[in-house]
Design a protein around this motif. Structure first.
Motif, PDB file in Angstrom:
ATOM      1  N   GLU A   1      37.219  30.679  46.427  1.00  0.00           N
ATOM      2  CA  GLU A   1      36.351  31.873  46.484  1.00  0.00           C
ATOM      3  C   GLU A   1      35.025  31.613  45.765  1.00  0.00           C
TER       4      GLU A   1
ATOM      5  N   TYR B   1      42.764  40.061  40.446  1.00  0.00           N
ATOM      6  CA  TYR B   1      42.447  39.284  41.656  1.00  0.00           C
ATOM      7  C   TYR B   1      42.502  40.143  42.929  1.00  0.00           C
TER       8      TYR B   1
ATOM      9  N   GLY C   1      38.993  41.336  42.599  1.00  0.00           N
ATOM     10  CA  GLY C   1      38.482  40.314  43.524  1.00  0.00           C
ATOM     11  C   GLY C   1      38.473  40.775  44.962  1.00  0.00           C
ATOM     12  N   ARG C   2      39.620  41.272  45.441  1.00  0.00           N
ATOM     13  CA  ARG C   2      39.727  41.636  46.877  1.00  0.00           C
ATOM     14  C   ARG C   2      39.357  43.086  47.150  1.00  0.00           C
TER      15      ARG C   2
ATOM     16  N   GLY D   1      40.687  33.881  33.851  1.00  0.00           N
ATOM     17  CA  GLY D   1      40.175  33.359  35.121  1.00  0.00           C
ATOM     18  C   GLY D   1      40.541  31.895  35.300  1.00  0.00           C
TER      19      GLY D   1
ATOM     20  N   PHE E   1      33.313  36.781  43.283  1.00  0.00           N
ATOM     21  CA  PHE E   1      34.740  37.139  43.269  1.00  0.00           C
ATOM     22  C   PHE E   1      35.278  36.966  41.844  1.00  0.00           C
ATOM     23  N   PHE E   2      34.972  35.845  41.204  1.00  0.00           N
ATOM     24  CA  PHE E   2      35.511  35.574  39.861  1.00  0.00           C
ATOM     25  C   PHE E   2      34.834  36.428  38.790  1.00  0.00           C
TER      26      PHE E   2
ATOM     27  N   ARG F   1      34.090  39.567  39.329  1.00  0.00           N
ATOM     28  CA  ARG F   1      34.841  40.834  39.429  1.00  0.00           C
ATOM     29  C   ARG F   1      36.216  40.701  38.770  1.00  0.00           C
ATOM     30  N   VAL F   2      36.837  39.538  38.962  1.00  0.00           N
ATOM     31  CA  VAL F   2      38.139  39.279  38.322  1.00  0.00           C
ATOM     32  C   VAL F   2      37.985  39.390  36.806  1.00  0.00           C
TER      33      VAL F   2
END
Ligand code: T5A
Length: 221
Positions: free
Chosen positions: A168, A114, A118-119, A17, A172-173, A175-176
């Protein structure tokens, strides 16, 4: 290129990350391999060729005009794969073919983490792009794993102007990070997970040890 994935023993990737400390890690791996007399090519993603670096700029630091047009997750994925397709053919494959080691700061696992994690894009689509546009799997992936808050504090301490992705939110991070860890669990032969919360000298030592171990096992020949 065929749609099969070929694992190349001399392709080593670093993943993690934001603020995980990939710079220290890549330098430690480079120094270790050069100390053994190997040619080592250092590169990064998105980027690594003039065109791919231009794409990196569009994705991470768009100018005012481009930034006014929000980038869709789908376009972001295709841009990072366009950069990667070029990078593989112009830099990575030629270096591997002449016998060099390639150390890449990020590679396809970042797209799963990511753009997939992330998305929220479909991992099957990413896998299809990986097979068709990349065709290469690393022999060793060093995953620098660190708590999101620690990594972000490091990155924020350094960057005055966060890029599009650094801007972000924490979820989000998270989930990454979860996708990186899941991929490492699913493929322990390829991944070495490094505790990146340690001080930099300890991280560097762990990276060199992981590369040495893989070489001894004949996994990078
Ligand atoms: N991306 C990329 C995608 O979305 N999809 C993709 O397919 C690909 C390939 C790349 C961005 O693109 C995205 C992911 C990324 O958001 P980048 O600038 O390369 O952009 O971003 P990062 O790779 O995250 O780079 P960072 O610089 O943020 O992270 P690093 O390289 O891991 O961190 P580093 O080494 O620069 O260290 C950051 C700071 O922390 C300190 C360092 O001194 C530095 O100040 N530090 C430590 N401090 C204490 N203890 C330690 N162990 C430390 N290690 C480092």
């Amino acid at each position: 290129m065929s749609s099969a994935l070929l694992r190349h023993p001399r392709l080593i990737t670093l993943e993690g990350g934001e603020g995980a400390g990939k710079t220290t890690a890549i330098n430690a791996a480079r120094d270790y391999l050069r100390g053994l007399g190997h040619e080592v090519v250092l590169t990064r993603e998105p980027g690594g060729t003039p065109l791919a670096e231009r794409i990196r700029g569009l994705v991470l630091k768009p100018d005012e005009e481009i930034a006014a047009e929000p980038l869709s997750a789908e376009a972001e994925l295709l841009l990072v794969f366009a950069a990667r397709a070029q990078h593989v053919r112009r830099v990575i494959q030629p270096a591997l073919q002449r016998g060099a080691f390639v150390l890449s700061d990020r590679f396809t696992d970042s797209s799963y983490a990511y753009q997939g994690g992330g998305r929220g894009l479909d991992a099957h689509w990413i896998a299809d792009l990986e097979r068709r546009a990349v065709g290469l799997l690393p022999g060793l992936t060093l995953l620098l794993d660190v708590d999101v808050a620690i990594g972000r504090a490091r990155a924020n301490g350094r960057d005055l102007w966060p890029d599009r992705i650094e801007s972000e939110q924490d979820d989000f991070f998270q989930r990454v990070r979860a996708v990186f860890r899941e991929r490492a669990t699913q493929d322990p032969q390829r991944f070495a997970v490094i505790d990146a919360s340690q001080a930099q000298p300890a991280v560097a030592a762990a990276v060199a040890a992981a590369v040495a171990q893989r070489l001894q096992q004949g996994g990078l020949a």
